[in-house]
Design an enzyme around this catalytic site. Structure first.
Site, PDB file in Angstrom:
ATOM      1  N   GLY A  58      35.012  31.790  27.180  1.00 45.70           N
ATOM      2  CA  GLY A  58      35.214  30.341  27.343  1.00 45.70           C
ATOM      3  C   GLY A  58      36.666  29.908  27.300  1.00 45.70           C
ATOM      4  N   ARG A  99      55.627  38.265  32.991  1.00 44.14           N
ATOM      5  CA  ARG A  99      55.992  37.318  34.044  1.00 44.14           C
ATOM      6  C   ARG A  99      57.177  37.786  34.867  1.00 44.14           C
ATOM      7  NH1 ARG A  99      53.679  31.916  31.485  1.00 44.14           N
ATOM      8  NH2 ARG A  99      51.543  32.694  31.610  1.00 44.14           N
ATOM      9  N   GLN A 132      55.544  40.693  70.030  1.00 45.63           N
ATOM     10  CA  GLN A 132      56.071  39.660  69.134  1.00 45.63           C
ATOM     11  C   GLN A 132      55.127  39.405  67.942  1.00 45.63           C
ATOM     12  OE1 GLN A 132      56.272  35.488  70.430  1.00 45.63           O
ATOM     13  NE2 GLN A 132      58.489  35.680  70.215  1.00 45.63           N
ATOM     14  N   GLY A 185      45.584  48.186  61.636  1.00 45.44           N
ATOM     15  CA  GLY A 185      44.264  48.133  62.276  1.00 45.44           C
ATOM     16  C   GLY A 185      43.201  48.797  61.408  1.00 45.44           C
ATOM     17  N   GLU A 199      47.764  37.204  33.401  1.00 44.24           N
ATOM     18  CA  GLU A 199      49.007  36.762  32.752  1.00 44.24           C
ATOM     19  C   GLU A 199      49.517  35.445  33.336  1.00 44.24           C
ATOM     20  OE1 GLU A 199      51.488  39.961  31.539  1.00 44.24           O
ATOM     21  OE2 GLU A 199      49.766  41.294  31.443  1.00 44.24           O
TER      22      GLU A 199
HETATM   23  C1  LIG Z   1      41.835  42.873  35.256  1.00 40.30           C
HETATM   24  C2  LIG Z   1      42.201  41.848  34.216  1.00 40.30           C
HETATM   25  C3  LIG Z   1      42.944  42.231  33.117  1.00 40.30           C
HETATM   26  C4  LIG Z   1      43.223  41.300  32.096  1.00 40.30           C
HETATM   27  N1  LIG Z   1      43.871  41.726  30.960  1.00 40.30           N
HETATM   28  C5  LIG Z   1      43.922  40.890  29.876  1.00 40.30           C
HETATM   29  C6  LIG Z   1      44.379  41.368  28.605  1.00 40.30           C
HETATM   30  O1  LIG Z   1      44.788  42.524  28.457  1.00 40.30           O
HETATM   31  N2  LIG Z   1      44.327  40.525  27.539  1.00 40.30           N
HETATM   32  C7  LIG Z   1      43.875  39.237  27.636  1.00 40.30           C
HETATM   33  O2  LIG Z   1      43.858  38.527  26.632  1.00 40.30           O
HETATM   34  N3  LIG Z   1      43.466  38.739  28.843  1.00 40.30           N
HETATM   35  C8  LIG Z   1      43.461  39.538  29.952  1.00 40.30           C
HETATM   36  N4  LIG Z   1      43.000  39.065  31.166  1.00 40.30           N
HETATM   37  C9  LIG Z   1      42.534  37.685  31.265  1.00 40.30           C
HETATM   38  C10 LIG Z   1      43.379  36.812  32.182  1.00 40.30           C
HETATM   39  O3  LIG Z   1      44.601  36.507  31.577  1.00 40.30           O
HETATM   40  C11 LIG Z   1      42.557  35.575  32.552  1.00 40.30           C
HETATM   41  O4  LIG Z   1      41.533  36.010  33.442  1.00 40.30           O
HETATM   42  C12 LIG Z   1      43.388  34.500  33.202  1.00 40.30           C
HETATM   43  O5  LIG Z   1      44.243  33.914  32.268  1.00 40.30           O
HETATM   44  C13 LIG Z   1      42.522  33.381  33.817  1.00 40.30           C
HETATM   45  O6  LIG Z   1      41.547  32.933  32.921  1.00 40.30           O
HETATM   46  P1  LIG Z   1      40.009  32.816  33.401  1.00 40.30           P
HETATM   47  O7  LIG Z   1      39.655  34.085  34.063  1.00 40.30           O
HETATM   48  O8  LIG Z   1      39.223  32.399  32.230  1.00 40.30           O
HETATM   49  O9  LIG Z   1      40.003  31.687  34.493  1.00 40.30           O
HETATM   50  P2  LIG Z   1      39.888  30.114  34.196  1.00 40.30           P
HETATM   51  O10 LIG Z   1      40.865  29.727  33.162  1.00 40.30           O
HETATM   52  O11 LIG Z   1      38.463  29.783  33.970  1.00 40.30           O
HETATM   53  O12 LIG Z   1      40.330  29.519  35.586  1.00 40.30           O
HETATM   54  C14 LIG Z   1      39.490  29.510  36.735  1.00 40.30           C
HETATM   55  C15 LIG Z   1      40.295  28.891  37.876  1.00 40.30           C
HETATM   56  O13 LIG Z   1      40.621  27.530  37.561  1.00 40.30           O
HETATM   57  C16 LIG Z   1      42.006  27.347  37.629  1.00 40.30           C
HETATM   58  N5  LIG Z   1      42.403  26.376  36.624  1.00 40.30           N
HETATM   59  C17 LIG Z   1      42.123  26.403  35.300  1.00 40.30           C
HETATM   60  N6  LIG Z   1      42.659  25.328  34.686  1.00 40.30           N
HETATM   61  C18 LIG Z   1      43.294  24.614  35.656  1.00 40.30           C
HETATM   62  C19 LIG Z   1      44.070  23.417  35.664  1.00 40.30           C
HETATM   63  N7  LIG Z   1      44.319  22.730  34.543  1.00 40.30           N
HETATM   64  N8  LIG Z   1      44.570  22.991  36.838  1.00 40.30           N
HETATM   65  C20 LIG Z   1      44.339  23.669  37.979  1.00 40.30           C
HETATM   66  N9  LIG Z   1      43.627  24.803  38.047  1.00 40.30           N
HETATM   67  C21 LIG Z   1      43.121  25.277  36.889  1.00 40.30           C
HETATM   68  C22 LIG Z   1      42.598  28.728  37.356  1.00 40.30           C
HETATM   69  O14 LIG Z   1      43.922  28.832  37.835  1.00 40.30           O
HETATM   70  C23 LIG Z   1      41.632  29.595  38.128  1.00 40.30           C
HETATM   71  O15 LIG Z   1      41.927  29.562  39.483  1.00 40.30           O
HETATM   72  C24 LIG Z   1      42.778  39.955  32.234  1.00 40.30           C
HETATM   73  C25 LIG Z   1      42.070  39.560  33.382  1.00 40.30           C
HETATM   74  C26 LIG Z   1      41.774  40.485  34.361  1.00 40.30           C
HETATM   75  C27 LIG Z   1      40.980  40.029  35.553  1.00 40.30           C
END
Ligand SMILES: Cc1cc2nc3c(=O)[nH]c(=O)nc-3n(C[C@H](O)[C@H](O)[C@H](O)COP(=O)(O)OP(=O)(O)OC[C@H]3O[C@@H](n4cnc5c(N)ncnc54)[C@H](O)[C@@H]3O)c2cc1C
Length: 387
Positions: free
Chosen positions: A132, A244, A280, A340, A364
């Site tokens: 969440g 980053r 091109q 391709g 990240e």
């Molecule tokens: C392969 C992988 C490795 C990872 N490794 C780690 C790790 O080692 N440790 C760890 O703690 N986490 C890790 N993560 C978690 C990662 O950092 C999160 O998936 C990421 O921060 C996004 O969070 P979420 O997936 O919950 O997406 P959400 O936060 O639910 O977002 C869903 C979408 O909504 C958009 N969104 C959300 N809020 C807003 C807003 N206010 N305005 C506009 N758009 C918004 C987001 O940009 C995204 O496009 C990993 C994820 C993956 C997939």
């Protein structure tokens, strides 16, 4: 203004490049073959062996301070090295590294967690994301309830890189719900797997995969608190900050190599009696890729330089991460198009990059979070437009 690399930067870059060419690139076919068979491309013992070989060349602990046996390199040099590693699909990284926030450990924790991680005898993972709470990391719910001199952790972390392999996790949990995570309500714990958490593999689009970590009444002694009680969110943001500029540095290496492959293919693949590079449509894909690649390089090196010069790197790093991640997605997509049908096969690394780099726009800090940071800095007047 001087855009050239210094002699030292060039020498280190060239040494890493020749290590990659000699020791790593020859493994690519094996990695691709194993991954096609759903096996790890590079086994842990093979990775360790390569890391020890690199150590003999002097490459050990790029970011690790010299007092811990590392190189303690400036961010610009680390960035240049990550770019070289991006030029191969082999999941190699230099050894001697530890999560940047593990250096906040006290002396006893350093012995137990930091030093073995640097040496490669223990594997760590960092866990803040929950089902969440991803972008909105301050919304984490995992609870840590004090019980005498222990804390009892309950909740679930998800998408944790190395979560399946880790011996211990650096876990951010809520210790004071009334404060909120951002305002001192969250704390980072060093939690051994043997304390009782378990991991579940998550299948993703990329190779390998992160894990969910499940905590059910996991008892952690107070001596395993990293930093201070209430410092967890701040440490979490520091952990994320490092990626980053390293992620887009890696992206530059991928884009360089992919674009070189596209040039070769455009010169040699013939259709309708001439090389496809004479069209091109192909030339424009190549030109756009080169421009974006070089623009990303400038942003990334500037972000790294900002770190080295002691300025607040957040704005520059967000721009580098946002642009670098999108650049590499654009470039790899065009390179696949130029190849391709062959680009779509698993004989070449291109489709692998295509899957791999999609993640760069998500983890990240998603694209949207980077845009939020960049625009908020400007709107609040924290950052000015221009140099
Ligand atoms: C392969 C992988 C490795 C990872 N490794 C780690 C790790 O080692 N440790 C760890 O703690 N986490 C890790 N993560 C978690 C990662 O950092 C999160 O998936 C990421 O921060 C996004 O969070 P979420 O997936 O919950 O997406 P959400 O936060 O639910 O977002 C869903 C979408 O909504 C958009 N969104 C959300 N809020 C807003 C807003 N206010 N305005 C506009 N758009 C918004 C987001 O940009 C995204 O496009 C990993 C994820 C993956 C997939």
């Amino acid at each position: 203004m001087d855009f050239a690399l210094s002699d030292e930067e060039r020498a280190i870059r060239d040494t890493v490049r020749s290590f990659v060419v000699k020791e790593i690139l020859p493994l690519e076919d094996t990695v691709l073959r194993r991954e096609r068979a759903h096996e790890p491309g590079l086994r842990l013992e093979e990775l360790r062996e390569l890391q020890q070989k690199a150590r003999k060349f002097g490459f050990w602990g790029l970011a690790t301070p010299e007092e811990y046996g590392g190189m303690g390199l400036p961010a610009v040099l680390q960035s240049l090295i990550w770019t070289e590693l991006g030029r191969t699909i082999v999941p190699f990284r230099f050894g001697g590294e530890a999560d940047n926030i593990l250096f906040f450990a006290n002396d006893a924790q350093k012995e137990e967690f930091l030093l073995p991680t640097i040496e490669g005898t223990r594997i760590s993972c960092f866990a803040i994301t929950e089902p969440g709470a991803g972008s909105d990391a301050a919304n984490i719910k995992m609870s840590a309830r004090q019980d005498g001199d222990d804390w009892i952790l309950n909740g679930e972390k998800t998408f944790i890189t190395n979560g399946n392999e880790a011996d211990f996790a650096i876990v951010v949990a809520v210790t004071d719900r009334s404060l909120g995570a951002r305002k001192g309500g969250a704390t980072a714990f060093l939690v051994d797997r043997s304390m009782g958490w378990r991991s579940e593999f998550i299948q993703t689009m990329g190779e390998g995969g992160p894990a969910s970590l499940i905590f059910e009444d996991v008892r952690v002694p107070s001596r395993n608190i990293l930093g201070a009680v209430g410092q967890g969110f701040e440490l979490g943001m520091q952990w994320i900050g490092k990626g980053r500029y390293t992620i887009p540095s890696h992206a530059i290496g991928i884009a360089e190599r992919a674009l070189e492959m596209a040039l070769d293919h455009a010169r040699t693949r013939e259709t309708f009696g001439r090389a496809i590079g004479e069209n091109q449509a192909i030339q424009w894909m190549i030109a756009d890729s080169e421009v974006e690649l070089e623009a990303a390089r400038m942003l990334v090196l500037r972000a790294a330089w900002t770190v080295d010069s002691g300025r607040d790197p957040r704005h520059a790093s967000s721009m580098a991460k946002l642009y670098g991640a999108n650049m590499v997605n654009n470039v790899v997509d065009r390179v696949l198009q130029i190849h391709g049908g062959m680009g779509y096969t698993r004989e070449l690394p291109i489709e692998r990059w295509y899957r791999q780099v999609r993640l760069y726009r998500i983890f990240e800090g998603t694209d949207e979070m980077q845009r939020l940071i960049i625009s908020r800095d400007l709107l609040r007047g924290y950052t000015m437009i221009g140099l």
